[in-house]
Scaffold this motif. Sequence first.
Motif, PDB file in Angstrom:
ATOM      1  N   ALA A  86       0.647  -1.622   0.148  1.00 48.39           N
ATOM      2  CA  ALA A  86       0.190  -0.334   0.152  1.00 48.39           C
ATOM      3  C   ALA A  86       0.985   1.613  -0.256  1.00 48.39           C
ATOM      4  O   ALA A  86       0.220   2.217   0.439  1.00 48.39           O
ATOM      5  CB  ALA A  86      -0.770  -0.177   1.046  1.00 48.39           C
ATOM      6  N   GLY A  87       2.227   1.058  -0.728  1.00 48.89           N
ATOM      7  CA  GLY A  87       2.849   2.011  -0.822  1.00 48.89           C
ATOM      8  C   GLY A  87       3.569   2.465   0.598  1.00 48.89           C
ATOM      9  O   GLY A  87       3.381   3.212   0.896  1.00 48.89           O
ATOM     10  N   ALA A  88       5.406   1.782   0.459  1.00 49.01           N
ATOM     11  CA  ALA A  88       5.775   1.493   1.455  1.00 49.01           C
ATOM     12  C   ALA A  88       7.487   1.135   0.940  1.00 49.01           C
ATOM     13  O   ALA A  88       7.075  -0.248   1.031  1.00 49.01           O
ATOM     14  CB  ALA A  88       5.910   1.566   2.666  1.00 49.01           C
ATOM     15  N   TYR A  89       8.394   1.759   0.830  1.00 55.22           N
ATOM     16  CA  TYR A  89       9.364   1.678   0.288  1.00 55.22           C
ATOM     17  C   TYR A  89      10.171   0.533   0.972  1.00 55.22           C
ATOM     18  O   TYR A  89      10.642  -1.038   0.015  1.00 55.22           O
ATOM     19  CB  TYR A  89      10.148   2.694   0.047  1.00 55.22           C
ATOM     20  CG  TYR A  89      12.122   2.143  -0.615  1.00 55.22           C
ATOM     21  CD1 TYR A  89      12.564   1.457  -1.443  1.00 55.22           C
ATOM     22  CD2 TYR A  89      12.912   2.436   0.446  1.00 55.22           C
ATOM     23  CE1 TYR A  89      13.843   1.081  -1.939  1.00 55.22           C
ATOM     24  CE2 TYR A  89      13.932   2.150   0.365  1.00 55.22           C
ATOM     25  CZ  TYR A  89      14.600   1.770  -1.228  1.00 55.22           C
ATOM     26  OH  TYR A  89      15.588   0.982  -0.861  1.00 55.22           O
ATOM     27  N   ILE A  90       9.950   0.859   2.159  1.00 54.34           N
ATOM     28  CA  ILE A  90      10.915   0.042   3.353  1.00 54.34           C
ATOM     29  C   ILE A  90      10.090  -1.190   2.872  1.00 54.34           C
ATOM     30  O   ILE A  90      10.575  -2.056   3.988  1.00 54.34           O
ATOM     31  CB  ILE A  90      10.357   0.284   4.577  1.00 54.34           C
ATOM     32  CG1 ILE A  90      10.905  -0.176   5.679  1.00 54.34           C
ATOM     33  CG2 ILE A  90       8.577   0.042   5.536  1.00 54.34           C
ATOM     34  CD1 ILE A  90      12.979  -0.171   5.912  1.00 54.34           C
ATOM     35  N   GLY A 119      -0.748  -7.509   8.025  1.00 55.14           N
ATOM     36  CA  GLY A 119      -1.648  -6.814   8.632  1.00 55.14           C
ATOM     37  C   GLY A 119      -0.746  -5.954   9.871  1.00 55.14           C
ATOM     38  O   GLY A 119      -1.685  -4.952  10.131  1.00 55.14           O
ATOM     39  N   LYS A 120       0.806  -4.959   9.474  1.00 52.06           N
ATOM     40  CA  LYS A 120       1.403  -4.580  10.534  1.00 52.06           C
ATOM     41  C   LYS A 120       1.749  -3.247   9.342  1.00 52.06           C
ATOM     42  O   LYS A 120       2.611  -2.864   8.612  1.00 52.06           O
ATOM     43  CB  LYS A 120       2.354  -5.039  11.474  1.00 52.06           C
ATOM     44  CG  LYS A 120       1.828  -6.282  12.419  1.00 52.06           C
ATOM     45  CD  LYS A 120       2.698  -7.231  12.923  1.00 52.06           C
ATOM     46  CE  LYS A 120       1.783  -8.199  13.885  1.00 52.06           C
ATOM     47  NZ  LYS A 120       3.059  -8.785  13.961  1.00 52.06           N
ATOM     48  N   LYS A 121       2.672  -2.203  10.742  1.00 50.19           N
ATOM     49  CA  LYS A 121       3.345  -1.348   9.372  1.00 50.19           C
ATOM     50  C   LYS A 121       4.280  -2.194   9.278  1.00 50.19           C
ATOM     51  O   LYS A 121       5.241  -3.240   9.913  1.00 50.19           O
ATOM     52  CB  LYS A 121       4.214  -0.479  10.620  1.00 50.19           C
ATOM     53  CG  LYS A 121       2.340   0.776  11.701  1.00 50.19           C
ATOM     54  CD  LYS A 121       3.213   1.745  12.511  1.00 50.19           C
ATOM     55  CE  LYS A 121       3.704   0.986  13.809  1.00 50.19           C
ATOM     56  NZ  LYS A 121       4.458   1.653  15.083  1.00 50.19           N
ATOM     57  N   GLY A 122       4.831  -1.790   7.980  1.00 49.57           N
ATOM     58  CA  GLY A 122       6.385  -2.032   7.540  1.00 49.57           C
ATOM     59  C   GLY A 122       7.402  -2.111   8.321  1.00 49.57           C
ATOM     60  O   GLY A 122       8.350  -0.996   7.266  1.00 49.57           O
ATOM     61  N   GLN A 123       8.029  -2.189   9.831  1.00 52.06           N
ATOM     62  CA  GLN A 123       9.127  -1.855  10.123  1.00 52.06           C
ATOM     63  C   GLN A 123       9.959  -3.129  10.664  1.00 52.06           C
ATOM     64  O   GLN A 123       9.462  -4.364  10.870  1.00 52.06           O
ATOM     65  CB  GLN A 123       9.106  -1.597  11.643  1.00 52.06           C
ATOM     66  CG  GLN A 123       7.729  -0.297  11.925  1.00 52.06           C
ATOM     67  CD  GLN A 123       7.764   0.404  13.072  1.00 52.06           C
ATOM     68  OE1 GLN A 123       7.963   0.046  13.596  1.00 52.06           O
ATOM     69  NE2 GLN A 123       8.344   2.304  12.671  1.00 52.06           N
ATOM     70  N   PRO A 124      11.317  -3.148  10.018  1.00 53.29           N
ATOM     71  CA  PRO A 124      11.931  -4.509   9.801  1.00 53.29           C
ATOM     72  C   PRO A 124      12.077  -5.478  11.521  1.00 53.29           C
ATOM     73  O   PRO A 124      12.033  -4.444  12.394  1.00 53.29           O
ATOM     74  CB  PRO A 124      13.026  -3.598   9.460  1.00 53.29           C
ATOM     75  CG  PRO A 124      12.315  -2.754   8.428  1.00 53.29           C
ATOM     76  CD  PRO A 124      11.732  -1.470   8.983  1.00 53.29           C
TER      77      PRO A 124
END
Lengths: 157, 422
Positions: free
Chosen positions: B166-170, B183-188
């Motif tokens: 949904a639009g996040a380079y990370i 289904g979460k924020k894309g944090q490594p």
Amino acid sequence: MISDKAKEQIDAWIKKYPEGRQSSAVMEALKIVQAENANSLSAEAIQAVADYLDMPRIAVQEVATFYENYNHKPAGKHTIRICHNISCMLNGADNLIDYLEQKLGIRTGEVTKDGLINVKKVECLGACVGAPMFQIGDKYYENLTEKKIDEILATLK
Amino acid sequence: MNEVCFKNLNKEECHSLKVYRESGGYKVWHKILQGEITPEEIIDELKTSGLRGRGGAGFPTGLKWSFMPRQSDGQKYVVCNSDEGEPGTCKDRDILRYNPHAVIEGMAIGGFVMNASVGYNYIRGEFMEPFKRFEGALKEAYDAGLLGKNINGSSISFDLYTHLGAGAYICGEETALLESIEGKKGQPRFKPPFPANVGLFGKPTTINNTESFASVPEILANGGQRFADLGVENSGGCKLFSVSGHVAKPANFEIPMGTPFKDLLEMAGGMRKGGKLKAVIPGGSSTPVLTAEAAMAMTMDYDGIEVAGSMLGAGSVIVMDDSTCMVETLTRLAHFYYDESCGQCTPCREGTGWLYRVLKRMTDGDGVPEDIDLLLSVQDKIMGNTICALGDAAAMPVESFLRNFRSEFEYYIEHGRSMIKG
């Protein structure tokens, strides 16, 4: 808040994931609900998605604000997402952004008075060999020129 | 040229099951279903082929696949990373559009080797045309009985699903991608544990790039040695290079590893409108920029690009002519990393903001002589101090732009305007 049709679409995504992992469908659920609600997500919409997927509201809020493809204020019927990253910049994207702003009488981030179009500067959309480019809805428009932009704008109703 | 992922590119309906099968597609998969190949044999062939991860990290694919605990009980997953978003990169989009069945077959083979019965292809949210194309191919594969449970009466099951971003380079970072599927924020995630032990939904998972998966069927059909021989030592096979920027004919080219850069430039029609080559970013915006001299002496393979002073990355070649202001170009890249930092690690979250603001001040005409040292200091404090590689990716361009084009930065600070554009 969520129509039966939208629920059907969300359910199809939920089926892709293991049982009890329906929160994996949250990104699509938010897109589906956004599309049904004038292209933006209200607090009520986020709550409705949270309820439907049995998630804490804050978890849905986090997703809705982390990713770029969700709107939190009214957007136009059509969003022009124009890339201004390196390959497009090298091919004149900045001039095309100026041209769009002049032609539509708005700055990026604003919506035309008739509510039809808004323009958003976005980062690389992965079509660098077709630079400069923008996206409207599901469609990519590549190798843009001012003339091509005129033709595309004329089709937006 | 065009011998692996792009081998059907010029055929009509090249994305269809029919065309894919006519060119030998799914033959390896059928052999597997008939019990004619073992997972160990496949891993050996991949090791022989020299295939290295095509998403940017360049990790040997055969070795990666051998890390999965295939004998352990419980669900395991294979995941394809089609979250293409590194500025300059647009090859996976074309693989999904023009050869989706190679990705499906490659993932199915991966599932068999790693004893994973479920796969997900994570496609970036903006790629709706490639997504629909891939979904169409999936339907063809299911209808033809190539996927599903106990395929063709065998003991092998493989179900494959798409997941949209949904639009996040990370989310191109593999553990951020897993978070995103959950289904979460894309944090490594912090590593270890590595995904091969604790991956998607806490289960063993292997993630490969689209081009890596799409190369696997061809490698196994003709043997690892043939693929290796296409390339050079330490860089087996062909690779897709996206050539963009100031060239006459920007396009994706699948060429043997080790091809001289000057030949690739010629394939892309040479410089646009008689411009003179000034600089090249050879592997996507995160890789160090090179001067024209360094680029013209370089060969396009892992070692060749390293010798030249940069990295192969995802094979995203951004070509700049002598009309390019390097200060303004770096400012744009700095904005990108500032925009895309996930905010988890302080050096990256704060550092990318510092880099952008200092460069913005410079291009606004308000730079001060200390700014160059300040930029170098900030990038040095980010480098190596973050959970994932986005921090390094933001830092590396800064150091290389300043090293190779320092006089342009000094000029901008002194005169308050671009040395190139006036």
